[in-house]
Design a protein around this motif. Structure first.
Motif, PDB file in Angstrom:
ATOM      1  N   GLN A  47       0.842  -1.059  -0.140  1.00 25.82           N
ATOM      2  CA  GLN A  47      -0.072  -0.193  -0.101  1.00 25.82           C
ATOM      3  C   GLN A  47       0.858   1.153  -0.055  1.00 25.82           C
ATOM      4  O   GLN A  47       1.746   1.346   0.817  1.00 25.82           O
ATOM      5  N   LEU A  48       0.590   2.369  -0.612  1.00 26.67           N
ATOM      6  CA  LEU A  48       1.210   3.325  -0.928  1.00 26.67           C
ATOM      7  C   LEU A  48       0.863   4.338   0.356  1.00 26.67           C
ATOM      8  O   LEU A  48      -0.379   4.343   0.632  1.00 26.67           O
ATOM      9  N   ASP A  49       1.686   5.289   0.772  1.00 20.65           N
ATOM     10  CA  ASP A  49       1.346   6.308   1.240  1.00 20.65           C
ATOM     11  C   ASP A  49       1.169   7.652   0.730  1.00 20.65           C
ATOM     12  O   ASP A  49       1.799   8.228   0.069  1.00 20.65           O
ATOM     13  N   LEU A  50      -0.174   7.720   0.512  1.00 14.02           N
ATOM     14  CA  LEU A  50      -0.639   8.618  -0.442  1.00 14.02           C
ATOM     15  C   LEU A  50      -0.291  10.098  -0.253  1.00 14.02           C
ATOM     16  O   LEU A  50      -0.439  11.195  -0.941  1.00 14.02           O
ATOM     17  N   LYS A  51       0.115  10.458   1.110  1.00 17.02           N
ATOM     18  CA  LYS A  51       0.341  11.821   1.549  1.00 17.02           C
ATOM     19  C   LYS A  51       1.631  12.366   1.640  1.00 17.02           C
ATOM     20  O   LYS A  51       1.902  13.557   1.475  1.00 17.02           O
ATOM     21  N   THR A  52       2.575  11.173   1.682  1.00 18.50           N
ATOM     22  CA  THR A  52       3.960  11.390   1.761  1.00 18.50           C
ATOM     23  C   THR A  52       4.821  11.340   0.519  1.00 18.50           C
ATOM     24  O   THR A  52       5.946  11.614   0.508  1.00 18.50           O
ATOM     25  N   PRO A  58       1.908  14.611  -7.496  1.00 19.33           N
ATOM     26  CA  PRO A  58       0.843  15.137  -8.689  1.00 19.33           C
ATOM     27  C   PRO A  58      -0.415  14.323  -9.198  1.00 19.33           C
ATOM     28  O   PRO A  58      -1.290  14.623  -9.613  1.00 19.33           O
ATOM     29  N   LEU A  59       0.021  13.130  -9.060  1.00 18.03           N
ATOM     30  CA  LEU A  59      -1.154  12.035  -9.463  1.00 18.03           C
ATOM     31  C   LEU A  59      -2.022  12.005  -8.465  1.00 18.03           C
ATOM     32  O   LEU A  59      -3.272  11.926  -8.863  1.00 18.03           O
ATOM     33  N   VAL A  60      -1.703  11.743  -7.365  1.00 18.60           N
ATOM     34  CA  VAL A  60      -2.647  11.660  -6.215  1.00 18.60           C
ATOM     35  C   VAL A  60      -3.661  13.010  -6.216  1.00 18.60           C
ATOM     36  O   VAL A  60      -4.812  12.819  -6.186  1.00 18.60           O
ATOM     37  N   GLU A  61      -2.948  14.104  -6.387  1.00 17.51           N
ATOM     38  CA  GLU A  61      -4.032  15.374  -6.544  1.00 17.51           C
ATOM     39  C   GLU A  61      -4.850  15.333  -7.498  1.00 17.51           C
ATOM     40  O   GLU A  61      -6.234  15.778  -7.420  1.00 17.51           O
ATOM     41  N   GLY A  86      -3.864   3.029  -2.311  1.00 17.78           N
ATOM     42  CA  GLY A  86      -3.186   3.025  -3.598  1.00 17.78           C
ATOM     43  C   GLY A  86      -2.063   1.972  -3.917  1.00 17.78           C
ATOM     44  O   GLY A  86      -1.462   1.768  -2.596  1.00 17.78           O
ATOM     45  N   TRP A  87      -2.079   1.272  -4.658  1.00 16.16           N
ATOM     46  CA  TRP A  87      -0.936   0.298  -4.991  1.00 16.16           C
ATOM     47  C   TRP A  87      -0.569   0.649  -6.421  1.00 16.16           C
ATOM     48  O   TRP A  87      -1.414   0.854  -7.417  1.00 16.16           O
ATOM     49  N   ILE A  88       0.483  -0.229  -6.816  1.00 19.13           N
ATOM     50  CA  ILE A  88       0.950  -0.342  -8.169  1.00 19.13           C
ATOM     51  C   ILE A  88       0.805  -1.763  -8.678  1.00 19.13           C
ATOM     52  O   ILE A  88       1.200  -2.720  -7.962  1.00 19.13           O
ATOM     53  N   ASN A  89       0.483  -1.957  -9.960  1.00 17.39           N
ATOM     54  CA  ASN A  89       0.366  -3.242 -10.454  1.00 17.39           C
ATOM     55  C   ASN A  89       1.310  -2.923 -11.930  1.00 17.39           C
ATOM     56  O   ASN A  89       1.044  -2.151 -12.518  1.00 17.39           O
ATOM     57  N   TYR A 186      -1.546   2.407 -11.797  1.00 14.01           N
ATOM     58  CA  TYR A 186      -1.708   2.682 -10.292  1.00 14.01           C
ATOM     59  C   TYR A 186      -3.199   2.652  -9.989  1.00 14.01           C
ATOM     60  O   TYR A 186      -4.069   2.989 -10.755  1.00 14.01           O
ATOM     61  N   ALA A 187      -3.504   2.029  -9.036  1.00 17.36           N
ATOM     62  CA  ALA A 187      -4.832   1.588  -8.356  1.00 17.36           C
ATOM     63  C   ALA A 187      -5.375   2.527  -7.170  1.00 17.36           C
ATOM     64  O   ALA A 187      -4.286   2.347  -6.404  1.00 17.36           O
ATOM     65  N   PHE A 188      -6.325   2.859  -7.201  1.00 18.46           N
ATOM     66  CA  PHE A 188      -6.887   3.751  -6.111  1.00 18.46           C
ATOM     67  C   PHE A 188      -8.066   3.265  -5.512  1.00 18.46           C
ATOM     68  O   PHE A 188      -9.215   2.761  -6.200  1.00 18.46           O
ATOM     69  N   ASN A 189      -8.644   3.402  -4.154  1.00 13.49           N
ATOM     70  CA  ASN A 189      -9.718   3.366  -3.427  1.00 13.49           C
ATOM     71  C   ASN A 189     -10.177   4.654  -2.987  1.00 13.49           C
ATOM     72  O   ASN A 189      -9.613   5.213  -2.166  1.00 13.49           O
ATOM     73  N   ALA A 190     -11.567   4.900  -2.979  1.00 14.90           N
ATOM     74  CA  ALA A 190     -12.079   6.227  -2.371  1.00 14.90           C
ATOM     75  C   ALA A 190     -13.041   5.672  -1.472  1.00 14.90           C
ATOM     76  O   ALA A 190     -13.884   4.889  -2.070  1.00 14.90           O
ATOM     77  N   GLN A 191     -13.163   6.280  -0.375  1.00 14.94           N
ATOM     78  CA  GLN A 191     -14.274   6.047   0.528  1.00 14.94           C
ATOM     79  C   GLN A 191     -15.087   7.416   0.847  1.00 14.94           C
ATOM     80  O   GLN A 191     -14.390   8.231   1.149  1.00 14.94           O
TER      81      GLN A 191
END
Length: 200
Positions: A47-52, A58-61, A86-89, A186-191
């Motif tokens: 799992q990626l640390d999406l904040k740091t 830039p992608l996360v934003e 978030g994670w990478i495949n 890059y895969a992401f989930n939002a809640q």
């Protein structure tokens, strides 16, 4: 008879104006640092640390802005959703990553995938209908021409630099990579924000 379409399923897509190469380079670098993620057909990051993680900020934003737009203008919810995972495949050429079979992302609201490195023949994203009973009720060989009413799968061919979003409760899969080049996504989930959920 008059026919009304009900309960449509959104599949959103947008070509982001970002240079994909830094995200490819970061994926390659991280794969070397996390050899434990190697599996049949490729590699998946932790799992990626999406904040740091500065290389992907830039992608996360941009992904979060797309989530905001979907929540506000498509679902029209009086609340917010935030990226939580978030994670990478990384899929090897001429192979199928073991975790690319049909699945969904339980407990999430919107799932997204960004294609940092992809070509026409490196594998479609396959979206399955939410009712999941077409396969049982409609023999595939009896369908004369595919349309929104009889389709049992939707194949979407992604473009490099494209972000795709869909509801997390929709089952999806990825085809094998039929090229010599890795497919990197890059895969992401939002809640929905916890404060909103707890108030319901």
């Amino acid at each position: 008879m008059n026919v009304t379409g009900i309960f449509p399923t959104p599949l959103a897509h947008q070509l982001l104006t970002l240079d994909t190469q830094p995200f490819v380079d970061y994926a390659v670098e991280l794969e070397q640092q996390q050899p434990q993620g190697v599996r049949e057909g490729g590699w998946q990051s932790e799992q990626l640390d999406l904040k740091t993680i500065s290389p992907i900020c830039p992608l996360v934003e941009q992904v979060q802005l797309c989530v905001n737009e979907l929540v506000e203008h498509l679902w029209q919810l009086d609340c917010a959703a935030t990226l939580t995972q978030g994670w990478i495949n990384s899929n090897q050429g001429h192979a199928q990553l073991a975790n690319n079979w049909s699945h969904m992302h339980p407990g999430n609201f919107i799932s997204l995938v960004y294609y940092a490195q992809v070509s026409k023949y490196s594998g479609d994203l396959i979206i399955e209908p939410p009712h999941a009973w077409n396969d049982y009720a409609v023999p595939e060989d009896s369908i004369q021409e595919l349309n929104p009413w009889n389709a049992q799968r939707h194949h979407y061919t992604p473009t490099q630099g494209e972000l795709i979003a869909f509801p997390s409760w929709i089952k999806h899969a990825a085809q094998p990579n039929h090229t010599n080049e890795r497919r990197i996504s890059y895969a992401f989930n939002a809640q929905l924000l916890e404060s909103f959920v707890n108030n319901k």
